[in-house]
Design an enzyme around this catalytic site. Structure first.
Site, short mmCIF file in Angstrom:
data_model
loop_
_atom_site.label_atom_id
_atom_site.label_comp_id
_atom_site.label_asym_id
_atom_site.label_seq_id
_atom_site.Cartn_x
_atom_site.Cartn_y
_atom_site.Cartn_z
CD GLU A 1 -3.13 -1.06 2.12
OE1 GLU A 1 -2.97 -0.35 3.12
OE2 GLU A 1 -4.14 -1.76 1.93
CD GLU B 1 -4.53 -5.73 2.31
OE1 GLU B 1 -5.25 -4.86 2.84
OE2 GLU B 1 -3.31 -5.73 2.39
C1 BMA Z 1 -4.86 -3.16 4.82
C2 BMA Z 1 -3.63 -3.88 5.30
C3 BMA Z 1 -3.27 -3.60 6.71
C4 BMA Z 1 -4.46 -3.35 7.56
C5 BMA Z 1 -5.73 -3.77 6.91
C6 BMA Z 1 -6.94 -3.49 7.71
O1 BMA Z 1 -4.67 -1.91 4.39
O2 BMA Z 1 -2.59 -3.70 4.42
O3 BMA Z 1 -2.37 -2.55 6.77
O4 BMA Z 1 -4.30 -4.00 8.77
O5 BMA Z 1 -5.87 -3.11 5.72
O6 BMA Z 1 -7.11 -2.12 7.96
#
Ligand code: BMA
Length: 926
Positions: free
Chosen positions: A459, A554
């Site tokens: 990120e 994610e």
């Molecule tokens: C994403 C991950 C983590 C974080 C998660 C939840 O951005 O890369 O940095 O823990 O979200 O917020």
């Protein structure tokens, strides 16, 4: 464990066999320098675990001890041991002291003489200490300075030129600042799912090795598929001592053999040393048809082969056995109507990546290679049909054991480099440190077939592009970004490994980001690369809110861990209340508790406002239901879109890795497995939504119901029937069935099996008026083969927000019987669980407190009054114990008045037990 240790230990034998590598692992003495307090220390180990064991600090993961114990991170701590050195050892020209991991700022002393200082916990360090040693007793001392202070000093120093943000983590983390200035597990300064334990210690093995000429530091492989053979390039890396650049005029012999079937030898007359390093390689050609390929979980066997390598230079001999696998990997980024594709092929077969994101398995690095934990987490992933795990960039390059288990289970690893959610300095020393880190870790890891991708960071491109930390459009930050990730990391990674793809960041636009100077295209584009998506304001069960991306790396929602898991962390029974300061302390996501409430409230009733244990139990349950269904719906959208585009040319999605698999402490988080290893409802759901064949609904905003059949299997599925059933709350019976017949799904395809207008369907089904039907009915989907066998998990659509429907009261009863297994009389681990309900019961959730194990299904609906499932216990246990400990929750009985008193009693009696055995005292020694 022992077997693996033997495999991975490089053994050096010098001259006669007396002088072997000496392991310096074991019991050392620790010393807190400011108070001259001594304690027993373990190596490998770390200061937080040592001090807890010594009773000098309270249990690290209890209550508020993460903050109470924080003073430790500001201390300087010495680790001391006596080493008995054999005269024979000192006959070798070099005696090399190797630390496989020092966390982080260490000064090393041998007999009181300082020999080196370190600054990177991801590096292995070796020093020739022969001249500092004497026969007999020697003192080895490692003094660690505070990483918190070091980070602050480096930040202050750098700020004279310009600020490298963020200035600190959000206050909710109770964390520490400026981890981006040091090369240390970022999560140890606090994260939105974890406590800060800014550790110190010798976290990996230490050893003393004699060497005549050169020390073998790593043996690895590059494997290429050629026309009709596999070319295995075995590479040996040496470290030399003395002159930095020289030629060693001794013959070096390398011998290797693959399972004793294919062997090769080479003899090199010279070693060319540059910067005290040398390497040599040897090729083994294996006919393609003589070995089986390594396949990811669900695609075939993850076949591994033993490769033995023996290296001899003068009288130095090193031997290593590697487990290797034969497979190719490509990341396909081809032009589409709009943008580029983004998917992996393994051995030429496109693979839809199903899995999750891996955070460190402990808050402290000394516990990261606990075999029980690693196996449980990775086996649970395999059992949930996952084939990929992303090792996230705020943790560590994991242990050899982690990757060996991933190899064995067929779990592909998306490996981030350890940079996350920060901007970074690019001073000469920082970049040099990073370069060593990339090279060393890639050498250590690249023989593992499981690793399929290297990724530069987590990120950071998004943070820069989206101005998360006030970097604005200042050129300096863009320049730093390119310097670090393109000029150093990408550059080194591509030299080191020509067999795997590399992406600069996650999320990124893949090669499109690179074409746009790495920083100038929106990394969240749905047309390129991977996407991270989080939204805590919208209805999480509305499939229409989710982005149709090429690859979702994610996404997720928080849920509370099991009440038993929370129980193990409390200081007082009153901590187990929603509004307790303990619960607030454990929530690190800013506004996290409000988000959780809001997300639950979109579909389910929020429990009353009293602050009781029962209400917390309700929240645990409701947050887990919300999370499980939400991630199911989102993941299924990604799977639905694997073979098609929407009207905006978005689609051809080929990956769904939800955030996050595991936890570092007992707290609300996005994980599907909580800190004590208990599966949340989400993990049971993952087993269903990642199943090889699924039937899955997509309900549009206009309430058109599109039914997809998805198969990851290599063979076509023919003659299928999709059944769409309508259940009425009041009778718990299917009142209407609509069949789609004669269906087929091609290999590895997502296919629309049918479409219907939901409201019309409800009306036709005779559930009464539309309003009544919406409120009183549930739609179930089944997929069957020609013989009528169900080939996919059941799936559901809830036509109306469940909080607004009149759910029937039900009385769920459970009968547990030991299960008779084939070939065994009665198993003490397997139980048949018969769940009966007078009325339809939704999200029936079974828990067994401290009896570890898994149910065959959980969080299920009981329709037609009865359902039979199985429980497999990880340890032998009596049936009465299982019955006694069972707690059942279902949606209609989540309010205090409706919960079975006996269920609450089970929890309370567990609490009582805890109170009597726990002696809570956090002794602060300063
Ligand atoms: C994403 C991950 C983590 C974080 C998660 C939840 O951005 O890369 O940095 O823990 O979200 O917020």
């Amino acid at each position: 464990m022992d077997r693996l240790k033997t495999i991975l230990t490089v053994m050096l034998i010098v001259g006669d066999l007396d002088a072997l590598t000496v392991s310096l692992n074991g019991q050392w003495r620790g010393n807190i320098l400011s108070s001259d307090t001594f304690f027993e220390a373990s190596v490998p180990g770390g200061v937080f675990t040592d001090l807890e064991k010594a009773g000098l600090i309270g249990r690290n993961l209890e209550g508020f001890n993460d903050v109470r114990n924080r003073w430790v991170a500001n201390e300087s701590i010495a680790y001391i041991t006596q080493v008995n050195v054999d005269e024979n050892l000192l006959r070798a020209p070099h005696v090399v002291l190797t630390f496989h991991g020092l966390d982080t700022f260490a000064e090393i002393y041998v007999n009181g003489i300082g020999i080196a200082a370190t600054s990177n916990m991801f590096l292995k360090y070796s020093f020739d200490v022969k001249n500092n040693l004497k026969p007999g007793k020697n003192e080895l001392k490692v003094v660690f300075g505070s990483a918190v202070k070091a980070a602050e000093d480096l930040y202050n120093e750098h700020s004279k030129k310009y600020i490298v943000p963020p200035k600190c983590v959000p206050k909710e983390y109770n964390g520490e600042c400026h981890v981006n200035f040091i090369r240390k597990m970022h999560a140890s300064f606090g994260w939105d799912w974890g406590a800060a334990f800014p550790s110190m210690g010798i976290w990996r093995d230490v050893e003393l090795q004699p060497a005549q000429i050169a020390l073998v530091t790593e043996i690895t492989t590059d494997i290429y598929e050629r026309d009709n053979f596999w070319q295995v390039v075995v590479i040996v890396f040496f470290k030399t001592f003395g002159e930095q650049n020289t030629i060693i005029d001794k013959e070096t012999n390398v011998e290797c053999s693959l399972e004793n079937l294919y062997t090769n030898k080479s003899a090199l007359s010279k070693l060319i040393v540059s910067n005290n390093e040398a390497n040599t390689s040897l090729v083994l050609n294996i006919p393609l048809n003589k070995v089986k390929r390594w396949w990811p979980n669900g695609y075939g066997e993850p076949q591994l082969y033993s490769l033995s390598v023996k290296v001899k230079t003068d009288s130095d001999v090193a031997e290593k056995e590697l487990k290797i696998g034969f497979r190719t990997v490509k990341l396909v980024q081809e032009r589409l109507e709009e943008g580029l594709s983004f998917y992996f092929t393994i051995n030429g077969i496109p693979v839809f990546a199903k899995g999750s994101n891996w955070i460190p398995s402990s808050a402290v690095p000394e516990n990261l290679s606990n075999e029980h934990t690693l196996r449980h987490l990775l086996k649970s992933s395999r059992d949930a049909h996952m084939n990929m795990m992303r090792v996230w960039g705020g943790g560590v390059y994991e242990s050899d054991l982690f990757y060996s288990i991933a190899d064995e289970y067929g779990i592909m690893v998306w490996q981030d480099f350890m940079f996350a959610c920060n901007m970074y300095p690019t001073t000469r020393s920082f970049l040099a440190n990073v370069k060593d880190e990339i090279v060393q870790n890639m050498r250590r890891l690249k023989h593992h077939p499981s690793i399929v991708l290297w990724a530069g960071n987590n990120e950071n491109e998004a943070a820069l592009y989206g101005n998360w930390y006030g970097t604005g459009s200042k050129e300096i930050y863009k320049r730093d970004y390119v310097k670090l990730y393109a000029d150093v990391i990408k550059h080194e990674a591509e030299i080191m490994d020509g067999t795997r793809p590399f992406v600069v960041s996650s999320p990124s636009n893949g090669i499109y980001s690179e074409e746009n100077n790495y920083t100038e295209s929106n990394p969240y584009s749905n047309y390129y690369g991977d996407v991270h998506y989080y939204n805590y304001l919208r209805d999480p069960w509305d499939i229409n809110q989710y982005p149709v991306t090429r690859f979702a790396s994610e996404y997720g929602f928080q849920a509370l861990p099991s009440i038993w898991t929370l129980m193990s962390a409390i200081e007082h029974p009153n901590d187990l209340q929603c509004e307790s300061s303990f619960m607030e302390h454990r929530q690190h996501l800013p506004s996290g508790t409000n988000f959780m409430k809001l997300l639950i409230s979109k579909n389910l009733d929020i429990p009353g406002s009293n602050n009781s244990l029962v209400r917390l139990m309700d929240y645990v349950y409701l947050s887990q239901v919300t999370q499980a269904v939400a991630v199911r719906i989102e993941t299924e959208l990604y799977r639905q879109m694997r073979s098609s585009f929407n009207t905006k040319n978005e689609g051809m999605t080929m990956g769904a890795l939800y955030w996050q698999l595991n936890d570092v402490w007992q707290a609300p988080s996005w994980s599907s497995i909580d800190f004590d290893g208990r599966w949340k409802m989400l993990h049971y759901y993952a087993k269903d939504f990642f199943a090889p064949v699924i039937i899955t609904p997509q309900l549009s905003a206009a309430r058109e119901l599109v039914v997809f059949g998805i198969s990851d299997l290599p063979d076509a599925l023919e003659n299928l029937t999709a059944e769409i059933l309508l259940y009425e709350w009041s009778t718990s019976k299917a009142v209407y069935t609509h069949n789609l017949t004669n269906l087929s799904i091609s290999p590895r395809e997502s296919k629309v099996l049918g479409r219907l207008w939901l409201d019309k369907f409800l009306e036709e089904a005779g559930c009464g008026s539309l309003a009544k039907a919406r409120e009183h009915c549930l739609v179930e989907f089944r997929l069957k083969d020609a013989s009528g066998r169900r080939i996919a998990p059941l799936n559901y659509v809830y036509p109306h927000a469940l909080k607004e429907v009149a759910l029937p009261r039900n009385d769920v009863k459970v009968k547990i019987e030991p299960r008779v297994l084939a070939n065994a009389s009665l198993s003490e681990r397997d139980f048949e669980v018969e769940v009966m309900s007078n009325n339809l019961a939704l999200f029936v959730w079974l828990e067994l407190g401290n009896i570890p194990g898994q149910f065959s299904e959980n969080g299920f609906h009981v329709l037609n009054h009865k359902k039979t499932i199985h429980f497999h216990s990880s340890q032998p246990v009596a049936a009465q114990e299982v019955t006694k400990n069972l707690v059942v929750t279902s949606l209609s009985r989540i309010s205090d008045t409706n919960r079975r008193v006996s269920d609450v009693q089970v929890v309370l009696s567990e609490l009582d037990k805890l109170k009597s055995i726990k002696c809570i005292h956090s002794r602060k020694i300063k």
